[in-house]
Design a protein around this motif. Structure first.
Motif, PDB file in Angstrom:
ATOM      1  N   TYR A  61       5.781   7.098   1.294  1.00 38.90           N
ATOM      2  CA  TYR A  61       6.698   6.777   2.394  1.00 38.90           C
ATOM      3  C   TYR A  61       5.978   6.877   3.742  1.00 38.90           C
ATOM      4  N   SER A  62       5.185   7.917   3.909  1.00 36.45           N
ATOM      5  CA  SER A  62       4.419   8.075   5.157  1.00 36.45           C
ATOM      6  C   SER A  62       3.430   6.924   5.339  1.00 36.45           C
ATOM      7  N   ALA A  63       2.821   6.514   4.244  1.00 38.00           N
ATOM      8  CA  ALA A  63       1.880   5.390   4.324  1.00 38.00           C
ATOM      9  C   ALA A  63       2.598   4.104   4.717  1.00 38.00           C
ATOM     10  N   ILE A  64       3.804   3.891   4.190  1.00 39.40           N
ATOM     11  CA  ILE A  64       4.586   2.701   4.541  1.00 39.40           C
ATOM     12  C   ILE A  64       4.916   2.706   6.023  1.00 39.40           C
ATOM     13  N   LEU A  65       5.343   3.853   6.535  1.00 35.75           N
ATOM     14  CA  LEU A  65       5.676   3.942   7.958  1.00 35.75           C
ATOM     15  C   LEU A  65       4.460   3.632   8.827  1.00 35.75           C
ATOM     16  N   SER A  66       3.325   4.138   8.406  1.00 36.26           N
ATOM     17  CA  SER A  66       2.107   3.873   9.189  1.00 36.26           C
ATOM     18  C   SER A  66       1.763   2.385   9.170  1.00 36.26           C
ATOM     19  N   ARG A  67       1.890   1.751   8.024  1.00 36.55           N
ATOM     20  CA  ARG A  67       1.584   0.311   7.928  1.00 36.55           C
ATOM     21  C   ARG A  67       2.588  -0.516   8.747  1.00 36.55           C
ATOM     22  N   ILE A  68       3.855  -0.089   8.693  1.00 41.93           N
ATOM     23  CA  ILE A  68       4.864  -0.813   9.497  1.00 41.93           C
ATOM     24  C   ILE A  68       4.531  -0.701  10.988  1.00 41.93           C
ATOM     25  N   ALA A  69       4.214   0.512  11.423  1.00 39.85           N
ATOM     26  CA  ALA A  69       3.891   0.713  12.840  1.00 39.85           C
ATOM     27  C   ALA A  69       2.666  -0.106  13.239  1.00 39.85           C
ATOM     28  N   ASP A  70       1.664  -0.135  12.374  1.00 36.78           N
ATOM     29  CA  ASP A  70       0.449  -0.894  12.681  1.00 36.78           C
ATOM     30  C   ASP A  70       0.745  -2.399  12.746  1.00 36.78           C
ATOM     31  N   ARG A  88       4.753 -14.316  12.661  1.00 30.84           N
ATOM     32  CA  ARG A  88       5.741 -14.468  11.584  1.00 30.84           C
ATOM     33  C   ARG A  88       5.232 -13.842  10.283  1.00 30.84           C
ATOM     34  N   GLU A  89       3.978 -14.075   9.977  1.00 32.39           N
ATOM     35  CA  GLU A  89       3.426 -13.471   8.767  1.00 32.39           C
ATOM     36  C   GLU A  89       3.527 -11.939   8.838  1.00 32.39           C
ATOM     37  N   ALA A  90       3.233 -11.430  10.023  1.00 39.18           N
ATOM     38  CA  ALA A  90       3.333  -9.985  10.197  1.00 39.18           C
ATOM     39  C   ALA A  90       4.776  -9.525  10.048  1.00 39.18           C
ATOM     40  N   ALA A  95       9.056  -6.863   7.016  1.00 42.35           N
ATOM     41  CA  ALA A  95      10.339  -6.884   6.318  1.00 42.35           C
ATOM     42  C   ALA A  95      10.193  -6.356   4.893  1.00 42.35           C
ATOM     43  N   GLN A  96       9.117  -6.769   4.204  1.00 40.33           N
ATOM     44  CA  GLN A  96       8.881  -6.274   2.856  1.00 40.33           C
ATOM     45  C   GLN A  96       8.643  -4.760   2.839  1.00 40.33           C
ATOM     46  N   LEU A  97       7.847  -4.313   3.813  1.00 40.38           N
ATOM     47  CA  LEU A  97       7.563  -2.881   3.900  1.00 40.38           C
ATOM     48  C   LEU A  97       8.825  -2.084   4.225  1.00 40.38           C
ATOM     49  N   GLU A  98       9.691  -2.660   5.076  1.00 40.24           N
ATOM     50  CA  GLU A  98      10.925  -1.957   5.398  1.00 40.24           C
ATOM     51  C   GLU A  98      11.838  -1.842   4.185  1.00 40.24           C
TER      52      GLU A  98
END
Length: 229
Positions: A61-70, A88-90, A95-98
């Motif tokens: 979960y922490s890794a997902i949050l970091s990737r979303i923020a990046d 848009r790709e980002a 959206a997938q990460l969320e």
């Protein structure tokens, strides 16, 4: 009639089963407690596994949050520079990460609830197990006490005690008689030796005679004849 016989047979079988269980209740209880202890150990391992999985989920979960923020930072930069396609790709990746983030949150909630229930179950089970173990020790002590009571109440055992006490009393009485007899014999032997010495001394003319002598008797008879003449 046949149904009645079958019912009677089942009833006798149930009574025999219950009697068997009653006779072997203590070892049966011990085995049930061992089985319960193994079950509690398994539940404890399940709790440990659930905790480890939840920790992994938290890290994910922490890794997902970091990737979303990046990605959000990079998408904003792309928009600022007019790179809408990249932005848009980002956004799609975000959206997938969320969605993955939301799934992770739900998984963590479920893990937390499951872990809480498992821990409560294990604690309650451990308490019950401890009570059962104390009860087993008490049951074993009671069983041993009952066996001892039965042994003490056995008539043959009491009869043996009575017979042993009677034998001891006879032996002590016999020994006392022997001691008394030996003492009397010693006294009689000593008195006999003393009387023999006194008799020897008297016969030798030392001291008063012990009884009338033949000379004394003849003297008395002569005196009687003279008095008659």
């Amino acid at each position: 009639m046949f149904n009645s016989i079958l019912t009677l047979i089942r009833g006798r079988a149930h009574e025999a089963e219950q009697a068997f269980i009653d006779r072997n209740a203590v070892p049966l209880l011990a085995q049930q407690i061992r089985d319960a202890a193994l079950g509690i150990q398994s539940a404890g391992r399940a709790v440990a596994i659930a905790v480890a999985q939840n920790e992994q989920e938290k890290s994910h979960y922490s890794a997902i949050l970091s990737r979303i923020a990046d990605l959000e930072t990079r998408a904003v930069a792309a928009l600022q520079k007019g790179s809408d396609e990249l932005a848009r790709e980002a956004a799609e990746a975000i959206a997938q990460l969320e969605a993955e983030r939301d799934a992770s949150e739900k998984a963590q909630t479920q893990f937390t609830q499951t872990i809480g229930r498992l821990k409560a179950t294990v604690r309650a089970s451990e308490t019950r197990l401890q009570e059962l173990q104390r009860g087993e020790r008490l049951a074993r002590a009671t069983q041993q006490t009952q066996k001892l009571s039965v042994a003490c109440d056995d008539n043959s055992g009491l009869a043996s005690l009575d017979e042993a006490e009677e034998t001891l009393a006879r032996l002590q009485a016999y020994q006392n008689r022997c001691e008394v007899a030996a003492s009397v014999m010693k006294e009689m032997d000593a008195a006999s030796r003393q009387a023999s010495i006194i008799e020897k001394l008297a016969n030798a003319g030392f001291g008063a005679p012990l009884g009338p002598s033949a000379d004394d008797v003849l003297t008395r008879l002569r005196q009687r004849m003279n008095s008659v003449a």
